[in-house]
Design an enzyme around this catalytic site. Structure first.
Site, PDB file in Angstrom:
ATOM      1  N   LYS A 146      90.274  41.074  51.840  1.00  0.00           N
ATOM      2  CA  LYS A 146      90.373  42.327  52.639  1.00  0.00           C
ATOM      3  C   LYS A 146      88.991  42.153  53.583  1.00  0.00           C
ATOM      4  O   LYS A 146      87.960  41.993  53.070  1.00  0.00           O
ATOM      5  CB  LYS A 146      90.264  43.312  51.865  1.00  0.00           C
ATOM      6  CG  LYS A 146      90.429  44.624  52.376  1.00  0.00           C
ATOM      7  CD  LYS A 146      90.389  45.939  51.429  1.00  0.00           C
ATOM      8  CE  LYS A 146      90.522  47.245  52.111  1.00  0.00           C
ATOM      9  NZ  LYS A 146      90.618  48.415  51.167  1.00  0.00           N
ATOM     10  N   SER A 175      94.637  51.660  52.142  1.00  0.00           N
ATOM     11  CA  SER A 175      94.164  50.937  53.253  1.00  0.00           C
ATOM     12  C   SER A 175      94.166  49.334  52.980  1.00  0.00           C
ATOM     13  O   SER A 175      94.216  48.561  54.081  1.00  0.00           O
ATOM     14  CB  SER A 175      92.452  51.175  53.293  1.00  0.00           C
ATOM     15  OG  SER A 175      91.741  50.965  52.221  1.00  0.00           O
ATOM     16  N   SER A 211      93.744  52.711  47.516  1.00  0.00           N
ATOM     17  CA  SER A 211      93.931  51.826  48.518  1.00  0.00           C
ATOM     18  C   SER A 211      94.302  50.402  47.871  1.00  0.00           C
ATOM     19  O   SER A 211      94.683  49.370  48.559  1.00  0.00           O
ATOM     20  CB  SER A 211      92.673  51.689  49.363  1.00  0.00           C
ATOM     21  OG  SER A 211      92.582  52.693  50.350  1.00  0.00           O
TER      22      SER A 211
END
Lengths: 97, 498
Positions: free
Chosen positions: B81, B156, B180
């Site tokens: 990420k 996210s 997330s």
């Protein structure tokens, strides 16, 4: 209560975010809605309840006070928006006296 | 075998690398080819450095040939990420605020991946600074859900979940502040683990809400998640909040079935829960019961207040953490600024997107004098009540079983103009962050439209082993994790001929 109290221009200034008029109006409306939602917390009986700022009671563990190698000056300045020699460069901060 | 390569497990890849039927270079080339083919429609990455991956793969193959493999996983790429620092690679946090920033160091989780020979791969898309539940708040683009390209992958860590689900990475690292990792894992039909707060170092991970943030793995099976968690977990002197506790053998613990006592909280089965989701989650509970587990109704009366508490807490912490993005030492600096102080306001106005601005302003407000007690401190008191609910429940049961998200993947554009509706996407996941507990999301079926459903198991502090064991047991009996996303497979077939 908070939605009337939310002075969006003043709070944005504290957050150091310059807002245009349209943005102020839109974000102000959305934040008022979020604060209205948060008001359900006002009905909770929290008398005598300690606030939790962290998930667990242990808290932070200090690191050992040992010397470690860090970045070189060049590495530390590599992402500087402006640089002069070994310094970050910014517009002047002090006014003429 | 070549067709199957994108969906092979970590153990299967490791076996291939060990017996010589696979090289790290061939694996890297296959992943790069598939990424080039699918990315135009998927948008899981913000950027990727194919040369870096190929170089890493060649070095891995050399190590292995000379008997120096760092572990059996040496040479397997793991998606990252774009909120986690990888030395020499860009770090955008899904924002324009960072400009052309390049990380000068590795996050601890990256050092640990490298120590096992895993290759950090790509910069995966996210909502700006991890603030969002759909990737629609990324400053770059929205990621598509591999099961239905017109829907969001969740967020996210939506880029990470979509990449893993689409076979563009065998596993990935994400972060979870209010759901997330778990919510996108659920929406993309993969497995995601939020470890206990403090189990994994946050050093080198952009801070959003420091008392809630936790790094964790996303992968296509519980076993793969266990391998990645075991690799990254453990005490770190660079993170004062990392737990100074030994990590048990998670891979062994993940195999230990026990007759658990499982709690079902009615608060997680209320209004707004999609009927298909409720059916699948209740069927999972019935399965555990048939297998000899005891099912008990437990109550988490304050958990429904989690979203409100989360907002007042996370925004306050973000207000403090994101003060560092001021245009002085790194990141975007406005050209229009007239003096040093003006740099802050203008650079932040230009660099941050709407959602980040909303949250920072809310954070400034809830901490401001006159309102701090009414909002921030009150939220922290309710946080104590939420934590006590969990403590009480987990004294009676081994873990808690709930849906991960109230609905399956929603259409792109359905919630992004309504901040409150977006926040409520995390209603079933936020309270575990407030309590610091570990939780896993594992696929438990498809809804009427063929979209994946996630089952959430919430455990005791540092009880990752039990969660992995229960999720593993469920997964092995059902095989939902072996289902593949149709939409992206059709895409792959079309692209395959080009």
């Amino acid at each position: 209560m908070g939605e009337e109290a939310l002075d969006i221009a003043a709070v944005a200034a504290i957050a150091r975010i310059s807002l245009g008029e349209e943005e102020r109006e839109r974000l102000g409306r959305q934040l008022a809605e979020i604060l209205r939602y948060a008001e359900q917390l006002m009905a909770v009986d929290v008398e005598g309840v300690e606030p939790a700022t962290h998930p667990f009671a242990e808290g932070a563990v200090p690191a050992e006070d040992a010397v470690e190698s860090g970045f070189s000056t060049d590495e530390a300045l590599r992402n500087a928006p402006r640089r002069e020699g070994n310094l970050f460069s910014v517009p002047r901060v002090l006014e003429d006296v | 075998m070549a067709e199957d390569l994108p969906y092979r497990s970590l153990r299967s890849l490791a076996d291939g690398l060990a017996d010589g039927s696979l090289t790290a270079l061939a694996l890297a080339e296959a992943i790069l080819a598939r990424t080039a083919a699918l990315e135009p429609r998927l948008g899981a990455f913000i950027s990727w450095d194919g040369d870096d991956l190929l170089r890493g793969a060649e070095e891995s193959d050399r190590r292995r040939r000379s008997g120096q493999a760092r572990s059996r996983w040496d040479g397997i790429p793991i998606g990252i990420k774009d909120l986690i620092s990888v030395h020499g690679q860009p770090l955008t946090n899904g924002s324009r605020m960072l400009g052309s920033y390049v990380s000068p160091y590795d996050a601890t989780v990256i050092s640990r991946l490298r120590a096992a020979g895993f290759l950090p791969w790509g910069r995966l898309n996210l909502d700006e600074f991890a603030m969002g539940s759909s990737t629609e708040y990324s400053a770059f683009h929205c990621t598509a859900n591999p099961w239905d390209l017109s829907r969001v992958p969740g967020g996210s860590s939506g880029g990470a979940a979509a990449a893993v689900a689409a076979g563009l990475a065998p596993g990935a690292l994400g972060t979870d502040t209010g759901g997330s990792i778990r919510q996108p894992a659920a929406l993309c039909g993969i497995t995601g683990l939020k470890p206990t707060y403090g189990r994994v170092s946050r050093y080198g991970v952009t801070a959003f809400a420091s008392s809630l943030d936790q790094v964790g793995p996303l992968a296509r099976s519980v076993d793969d998640v266990a391998i990645l968690c075991a690799t990254i977990a453990g005490s770190d002197g660079h993170d004062a909040t990392s737990a100074r506790l030994a990590v048990p053998d998670l891979l062994a613990e993940a195999q230990n079935f026990r007759s658990w006592t499982i709690g079902i909280p009615p608060e997680f089965f209320g209004e707004g829960l999609q009927p298909d989701v409720e059916r699948a989650v209740r069927a999972a509970a019935a399965f555990f019961e048939r297998e000899g587990c005891a099912i008990r109704s437990i109550s988490l009366p304050h958990a429904p207040l989690g979203t409100a508490v989360y907002f007042l807490t996370a925004t306050a912490e973000a207000f403090s953490n994101l003060a560092r993005f001021d245009g002085i030492r790194y990141g975007h600096r406005s050209r229009g600024a007239e003096d040093a102080v003006d740099i802050y306001g203008r650079s932040r106005a230009e660099g941050f997107g709407d959602e980040v601005k909303r949250r920072l302003i809310l954070g400034a407000f809830v901490l401001s004098s006159g309102f701090q007690d009414a909002y921030y401190v009150r939220a922290q008191r309710v946080r104590t009540l939420i934590r006590r609910d969990y403590e009480k429940a987990l004294a009676q049961v081994d873990f808690i079983l709930t849906p991960t998200a109230a609905t399956t993947a929603f259409p792109i554009g359905a919630r992004n103009m309504d901040p409150l509706a977006m926040y409520l996407s995390d209603a079933y996941t936020v309270s575990t962050n407030l309590a610091g507990l570990p939780a896993i999301s594992v696929p438990c079926g498809l809804d009427g439209q063929g979209l994946p459903i996630g089952l959430q198991l919430i455990g005791r502090p540092y009880g990752e082993g039990d969660l992995l064991a229960a999720a593993n047991f469920f997964q092995k009996a059902h095989g939902f994790h072996l289902l593949r996303p149709g939409a992206v497979e059709e895409g792959a077939a079309e692209e395959g001929s080009s």
